[in-house]
Design an enzyme around this catalytic site. Structure first.
Site, mmCIF file in Angstrom:
data_model
loop_
_atom_site.group_PDB
_atom_site.id
_atom_site.type_symbol
_atom_site.label_atom_id
_atom_site.label_comp_id
_atom_site.label_asym_id
_atom_site.label_seq_id
_atom_site.Cartn_x
_atom_site.Cartn_y
_atom_site.Cartn_z
ATOM 1 N N ARG A 1 -41.069 15.224 -7.849
ATOM 2 C CA ARG A 1 -40.664 16.299 -8.761
ATOM 3 C C ARG A 1 -40.430 15.742 -10.163
ATOM 4 O O ARG A 1 -40.407 14.527 -10.368
ATOM 5 C CB ARG A 1 -39.391 16.972 -8.247
ATOM 6 C CG ARG A 1 -38.284 16.013 -7.971
ATOM 7 C CD ARG A 1 -37.207 16.602 -7.108
ATOM 8 N NE ARG A 1 -36.465 15.542 -6.435
ATOM 9 C CZ ARG A 1 -35.432 15.741 -5.656
ATOM 10 N NH1 ARG A 1 -35.014 16.969 -5.426
ATOM 11 N NH2 ARG A 1 -34.816 14.735 -5.071
ATOM 12 N N ALA B 1 -25.994 1.269 -18.966
ATOM 13 C CA ALA B 1 -25.935 -0.115 -18.482
ATOM 14 C C ALA B 1 -27.061 -0.387 -17.488
ATOM 15 O O ALA B 1 -27.710 -1.445 -17.525
ATOM 16 C CB ALA B 1 -24.578 -0.386 -17.833
ATOM 17 N N ALA B 2 -27.304 0.575 -16.599
ATOM 18 C CA ALA B 2 -28.377 0.408 -15.607
ATOM 19 C C ALA B 2 -29.747 0.348 -16.278
ATOM 20 O O ALA B 2 -30.573 -0.516 -15.961
ATOM 21 C CB ALA B 2 -28.328 1.556 -14.601
ATOM 22 N N LYS B 3 -30.000 1.248 -17.223
ATOM 23 C CA LYS B 3 -31.307 1.288 -17.878
ATOM 24 C C LYS B 3 -31.497 0.112 -18.831
ATOM 25 O O LYS B 3 -32.609 -0.393 -18.998
ATOM 26 C CB LYS B 3 -31.485 2.620 -18.615
ATOM 27 C CG LYS B 3 -31.581 3.822 -17.675
ATOM 28 C CD LYS B 3 -32.742 3.706 -16.697
ATOM 29 C CE LYS B 3 -32.979 4.977 -15.917
ATOM 30 N NZ LYS B 3 -34.121 4.889 -14.990
ATOM 31 N N TYR C 1 -25.175 4.820 -16.686
ATOM 32 C CA TYR C 1 -26.623 5.038 -16.831
ATOM 33 C C TYR C 1 -27.223 4.118 -17.905
ATOM 34 O O TYR C 1 -28.279 3.521 -17.709
ATOM 35 C CB TYR C 1 -26.878 6.505 -17.179
ATOM 36 C CG TYR C 1 -28.324 6.923 -17.130
ATOM 37 C CD1 TYR C 1 -29.002 7.036 -15.917
ATOM 38 C CD2 TYR C 1 -29.020 7.227 -18.300
ATOM 39 C CE1 TYR C 1 -30.327 7.450 -15.872
ATOM 40 C CE2 TYR C 1 -30.344 7.644 -18.265
ATOM 41 C CZ TYR C 1 -30.986 7.745 -17.046
ATOM 42 O OH TYR C 1 -32.308 8.150 -17.010
ATOM 43 N N SER D 1 -34.892 4.160 -20.161
ATOM 44 C CA SER D 1 -34.442 5.317 -20.942
ATOM 45 C C SER D 1 -34.059 4.834 -22.317
ATOM 46 O O SER D 1 -33.603 3.690 -22.497
ATOM 47 C CB SER D 1 -33.236 5.981 -20.279
ATOM 48 O OG SER D 1 -32.646 6.946 -21.147
ATOM 49 N N GLY E 1 -39.555 8.406 -6.603
ATOM 50 C CA GLY E 1 -39.083 9.638 -7.215
ATOM 51 C C GLY E 1 -40.242 10.483 -7.718
ATOM 52 O O GLY E 1 -40.143 11.182 -8.720
ATOM 53 N N ILE F 1 -36.695 14.466 -23.342
ATOM 54 C CA ILE F 1 -37.890 15.024 -22.714
ATOM 55 C C ILE F 1 -37.566 16.388 -22.118
ATOM 56 O O ILE F 1 -36.543 16.555 -21.444
ATOM 57 C CB ILE F 1 -38.434 14.087 -21.614
ATOM 58 C CG1 ILE F 1 -38.667 12.671 -22.169
ATOM 59 C CG2 ILE F 1 -39.723 14.654 -21.023
ATOM 60 C CD1 ILE F 1 -39.671 12.585 -23.302
ATOM 61 N N ASN G 1 -39.732 4.950 -10.898
ATOM 62 C CA ASN G 1 -39.261 6.134 -11.604
ATOM 63 C C ASN G 1 -37.960 6.705 -11.034
ATOM 64 O O ASN G 1 -37.216 7.372 -11.750
ATOM 65 C CB ASN G 1 -40.356 7.216 -11.574
ATOM 66 C CG ASN G 1 -39.857 8.560 -12.042
ATOM 67 O OD1 ASN G 1 -39.618 8.772 -13.233
ATOM 68 N ND2 ASN G 1 -39.686 9.488 -11.103
#
Length: 249
Positions: free
Chosen positions: A18, A159-161, A157, A144, A15, A190, A92
């Protein structure tokens, strides 16, 4: 910035074409690293690599879906063939599909878990063999703050992080005997194109809860990652560094 701290090092950044990923690439290059920049969109990653090459940065573009285990294995083989080694992996790449739990569709849950968690696992697994052969390496996972504190509307999100943070600890324990450091960073609020689209009210709500009373910058994130990628962090592994202005203490 030091132009020699990462001189001679080869870094893969998923990733990396960008946003925060691109800022990470810029910082690693400023510290002397050669870059293998990975994205799922060919035109986007090609454009970024061409931009870097005009600045004299040693960079090469790769296209891969990190959720595809076979594709990731081929990616790592290609990078090793092109650069002869891999010193640094920055996981990332990630996606969001926000929704409340009661409304979240199965495909929204599956997509985020598959890309953000399985994708990170795929990259760690594929890069571990060449790193173990060299008996050295740095792996940095971009988690995160949501994976630490949770966030309404982001069950998938968070749960994944949160899983990425736990995966970081286990990978660190497994790879430590081969002198491979595995750490994570957990960015908070951010300033990016995505957060720039929030309403003033939403931004104010975030900032009210941040002791430093400001949003972080992509440079705040990339500088910590550059430290973790360097020899300065040789005695740090299995850790998650919150880059959040004190939001979580």
């Amino acid at each position: 910035m030091s132009q020699t701290k990462l001189k001679g090092k080869v870094a893969i950044v998923t990733g990396g074409a960008r946003g925060i990923g691109k800022a990470i690439c810029e910082r690693l290059a400023a510290d002397g690293a050669s870059l293998a920049i990975v994205d799922i969109q060919q035109d986007v990653v090609n454009e970024t690599v061409e931009e870097f090459k005009k600045l004299g940065i040693d960079a090469k573009a790769y296209v891969a879906n990190i959720a595809d285990t076979k594709a990731v294995k081929e990616l790592i083989k290609s990078v090793v063939n092109d650069f002869e080694k891999i010193d640094i992996l920055i996981n990332n790449a990630g996606i969001t599909r926000d929704n409340l739990i009661m409304r979240m569709k199965e495909e929204e849950w599956d997509a985020v878990i598959t890309v953000n968690l399985k994708g990170t696992f795929n990259c760690i697994q594929a890069v571990s063999r060449p790193m173990m052969k060299k008996r050295t390496g740095k792996i940095i996972n971009v988690a995160s703050i949501v994976g630490v504190m949770g966030n309404a509307g982001q069950a998938n999100y968070s749960a994944a992080k949160g899983g990425v943070i736990a995966l970081t600890k286990t990978a660190a324990k497994e790879l430590a005997p081969r002198n491979i450091n595995v750490n994570a960073v957990a960015p908070g609020f951010i300033q990016t194109d995505m957060t720039g689209k929030l309403t003033d009210e939403a931004k104010a709500m975030f900032l009210d809860n941040i002791p430093l009373k400001r949003a972080g910058s992509v440079d705040d994130v990339s500088s910590v990652i550059a430290f973790l990628a360097s020899d300065d962090s040789d005695y740090i592994t299995g850790q998650t560094i919150n880059i959040d202005g004190g939001l979580v203490m």
